[in-house]
Write an enzyme that holds these catalytic residues in place. Structure first.
Site, mmCIF file in Angstrom:
data_model
loop_
_atom_site.group_PDB
_atom_site.id
_atom_site.type_symbol
_atom_site.label_atom_id
_atom_site.label_comp_id
_atom_site.label_asym_id
_atom_site.label_seq_id
_atom_site.Cartn_x
_atom_site.Cartn_y
_atom_site.Cartn_z
ATOM 1 N N HIS A 6 -14.092 65.042 76.264
ATOM 2 C CA HIS A 6 -13.422 64.851 75.224
ATOM 3 C C HIS A 6 -13.505 63.902 73.893
ATOM 4 C CE1 HIS A 6 -9.519 65.136 73.451
ATOM 5 N NE2 HIS A 6 -9.825 63.875 72.541
ATOM 6 N N GLU A 7 -14.625 63.291 74.131
ATOM 7 C CA GLU A 7 -14.934 62.223 73.233
ATOM 8 C C GLU A 7 -16.211 63.165 72.320
ATOM 9 O OE1 GLU A 7 -12.441 60.979 71.665
ATOM 10 O OE2 GLU A 7 -11.217 60.514 73.276
ATOM 11 N N HIS A 24 -15.458 66.233 70.730
ATOM 12 C CA HIS A 24 -15.280 65.880 69.763
ATOM 13 C C HIS A 24 -16.501 65.810 67.968
ATOM 14 C CE1 HIS A 24 -11.511 65.320 68.814
ATOM 15 N NE2 HIS A 24 -10.596 64.071 69.663
ATOM 16 N N ASP A 44 -10.632 68.722 74.251
ATOM 17 C CA ASP A 44 -10.425 69.191 75.903
ATOM 18 C C ASP A 44 -10.570 70.016 76.260
ATOM 19 O OD1 ASP A 44 -7.924 66.929 75.670
ATOM 20 O OD2 ASP A 44 -6.143 67.804 74.933
ATOM 21 N N GLU A 70 -8.523 68.232 68.030
ATOM 22 C CA GLU A 70 -8.315 67.600 69.827
ATOM 23 C C GLU A 70 -7.598 68.952 71.226
ATOM 24 O OE1 GLU A 70 -7.918 64.810 70.643
ATOM 25 O OE2 GLU A 70 -7.574 64.189 68.311
#
Ligand SMILES: [Zn+2]
Length: 629
Positions: free
Chosen positions: A476-477, A480, A540, A536
């Protein structure tokens, strides 16, 4: 947490409630919390451990000087009889605002007001320059509103909420024996209403590339009604040539906001200053000043004094506490293990990019460069940042004075960076934080020690469960870097278009599909805002994709059941309805329920693991499934 699955629902119809339903039906939200479960439980555990240790250090000081300073502040907050001594200081500070009656009064006082942390009709600060992340720039934006989002001013309960605010302020002003309470609060609400019409909504803030609007200083000076240049010279020695305007609409309307409205401004600033500080005077005042927030998020009572003290010292000594926590409770072995998972995820991401069928070779190479340059920060920093050494205070002063002194030191430290180079070794999250982040300006990812525990990660749980937990969070990070905002920044953290036109158009089409997939999903009678939560949701989606292929690589005969079961488990949350509605309005993260249940429907591994058929609720037609990266 839960030991058994919920037999009342089939996993094929509701993964989230199959995994978490039993626990949710029994769980009670503590009266001082707006939600419970998952992240929050881990936070509580870290807090409990840290409180125990801090109390020990009160009796027997640590050998670490910085930690002792944090403990000294902790102890000061616990001493209620001492706190009330700051009352005169606060009232005197607030009364200074009575002198501001015009633009020229304000011009003369701005430096003093800014320097002493008075609420100003704008917010200003030094931050990494999004156009050149090696340097800093001065940023300017509007003040925050009383209701947490501008769209809430049109909601049916706006009036009732502002009434709660009004009564709270009146009670506090009366108790402090400040005259004209009614007049002060009416003017505060009038000024807030004007602000609410010209500042950004949460949805607008979520597009942070749009915050980067460099204006020449002269242009800013023309748009305001006071001597802005003198303020900058007093503060920075030399006024910067350009200012980054985060919300141009606010600045365009600045003069009309202030025009003949200094009487409103000074009342607003006085009330804001008092509300922000009165809780330092006593537990009674802290309780009163929390009334409005508790109404908005549904919490029944304020947190206990020791939890409050811990959270407050974290505002100043977070890294000191984080390094202490990390060294004591997070092992080198776990760190090495997690670094391997991160590296594996990055390899997977490259694999995904190389297999990608909608990007040109050129764009793929640029994306891989961004991955190559990504810094990884795990656990806690080796060295505590210099600014923590500067946070010295006098123990003889009252708590409210100490906090004001510390805020001053922090702001000066931050402002003094304006003409320096950016230090990329700093951590934006401390080791005792149960969270993780991607910093677009640094192109780095941070996984604090405190999140590296079950259900996210444990050496005791299966490799599948770890990839369904921390693997998805790490993915997830990383994602980004390639969400709707990150995609517009390069490997050095600068806003730069590194895409071919066609590739970017394809990406935007996929971004819009992600907005559509989540927009309007219902929860607690309110709806998910697809635009607000798109960054977000993209993260995800990329997180699960990259964790799936990482798991396949490290374990060829892997079983995706425990992967998805643990993925649902990390989102386990029970929230008060008021809080759920609030988050749907202001939070860029979608609700936990859909982060689990909507997202997994995009992956064929999920259908295979649980043998999902067209007649099952979790089924999504293949043409509607969406995988971005
Ligand atoms: Zn995120």
């Amino acid at each position: 947490m839960q030991n058994e699955f919920n037999d009342n629902v089939r996993v094929q119809d509701d993964l989230y409630n199959y995994v978490n339903g039993k626990w949710i039906s029994k769980a009670k939200i503590p009266s001082d919390q707006s939600s419970t479960g998952g992240f929050i439980d881990l936070r509580n555990n870290v807090e409990k451990i840290m409180l125990k240790d801090l109390k020990k250090f009160i009796k027997k000081p640590s050998k670490d000087e910085l930690l002792n300073r944090a403990v000294m502040l902790f102890n000061k907050i616990l001493d209620e009889n001492d706190r009330i001594k700051g009352k005169d200081y606060l009232i005197k500070k607030a009364n200074y605002l009575d002198n501001i009656n015009s633009a020229s009064d304000f011009s003369q006082a701005t430096f003093y007001l800014y320097n002493n942390n008075y609420p100003l009709p704008f917010n200003m600060g030094v931050s990494e320059d999004m156009g050149d992340a090696t340097k800093f720039s001065l940023c300017l934006m509007g003040p925050s509103t009383i209701l947490p989002d501008t769209t809430m001013y049109n909601s049916p309960n706006a009036k009732a909420l502002l009434e709660v605010y009004k009564n709270m302020v009146l009670t506090i002003l009366n108790k402090l024996e400040i005259a004209d309470g009614e007049d002060l609060v009416n003017k505060t609400l009038a000024f807030d209403k004007l602000i609410s019409k010209i500042v950004k909504s949460s949805e607008e803030w979520a597009d942070y590339i749009k915050c980067y609007n460099p204006y020449p200083l002269d242009k800013v000076c023309e748009l305001v009604d006071f001597d802005f240049k003198s303020l900058l010279i007093s503060r920075y020695g030399i006024a910067p040539k350009n200012i980054i305007i985060y919300d141009p609409k606010f600045l365009d309307n600045y003069k009309s906001l202030m025009n003949n409205n200094y009487n409103l401004y000074k009342a607003w600033a006085k009330v804001k200053l008092i509300l922000g500080n009165v809780g330092y005077l006593s537990e009674e005042y802290r309780n009163l000043a929390g009334t409005f927030n508790r109404t908005i998020n549904g919490t029944k009572k304020m947190v206990s004094l020791d939890k409050y003290a811990y959270r407050l010292i974290n505002n100043y000594y977070d890294e000191v506490l984080g390094v202490y926590y990390g060294k004591k409770y997070f092992g080198e072995e776990a760190k090495a293990d997690v670094i391997n998972i991160v590296k594996n995820l990055i390899i997977s991401y490259k694999e995904l990019l190389h297999k990608n069928n909608w990007l040109s070779k050129e764009t793929i190479e640029k994306a891989c460069l961004k991955l190559d340059k990504m810094e990884i920060k795990i656990g806690y920093p080796d060295k505590i940042n210099d600014r923590y050494y500067a946070l010295v205070f006098s123990e003889n002063k009252s708590l409210v004075e100490i906090i004001n002194d510390l805020d001053k030191i922090l702001n000066e430290y931050s402002d003094n960076r304006l003409y320096n180079n950016v230090d990329r070794t700093i951590w934006v999250m401390s080791g005792n934080t149960v969270n993780a982040c991607y910093n677009p300006s640094f192109n780095d990812i941070t996984f604090p020690a405190a999140i590296l525990q079950a259900p996210f990660y444990s050496k005791e749980q299966s490799i599948e469960a770890n990839y369904g937990g921390i693997g998805c969070v790490i993915g997830h990070e990383i994602s980004h870097a390639f969400d709707n905002n990150g995609a517009q920044m390069d490997e050095l953290g600068n806003i730069k278009n590194w895409w071919t036109d066609e590739d970017y158009k394809n990406f935007q089409t996929k971004t819009n599909l992600m907005i559509e997939q989540f927009d309007g999903l219902e929860l607690e009678g309110a709806k998910v805002n697809g635009k607000l939560s798109v960054s977000e949701n993209i993260a995800d989606n990329g997180g699960v994709t990259s964790s799936i292929i990482s798991l396949k690589r490290v374990k060829s005969d892997c079983n995706f059941k425990p992967f998805f079961l643990n993925y649902a488990k990390i989102w386990c949350t029970k929230a008060r309805p008021e809080y759920t509605k609030l988050l749907l309005t202001i939070d860029v993260h979608g609700p936990a329920y859909y982060r689990a249940n909507m997202q997994v429907r995009n992956f064929s591994e999920f259908y295979q693991a649980f043998d999902i058929k067209e007649s099952d609720t979790m089924y999504l037609a293949p043409e509607k499934r969406l995988i971005i990266w």
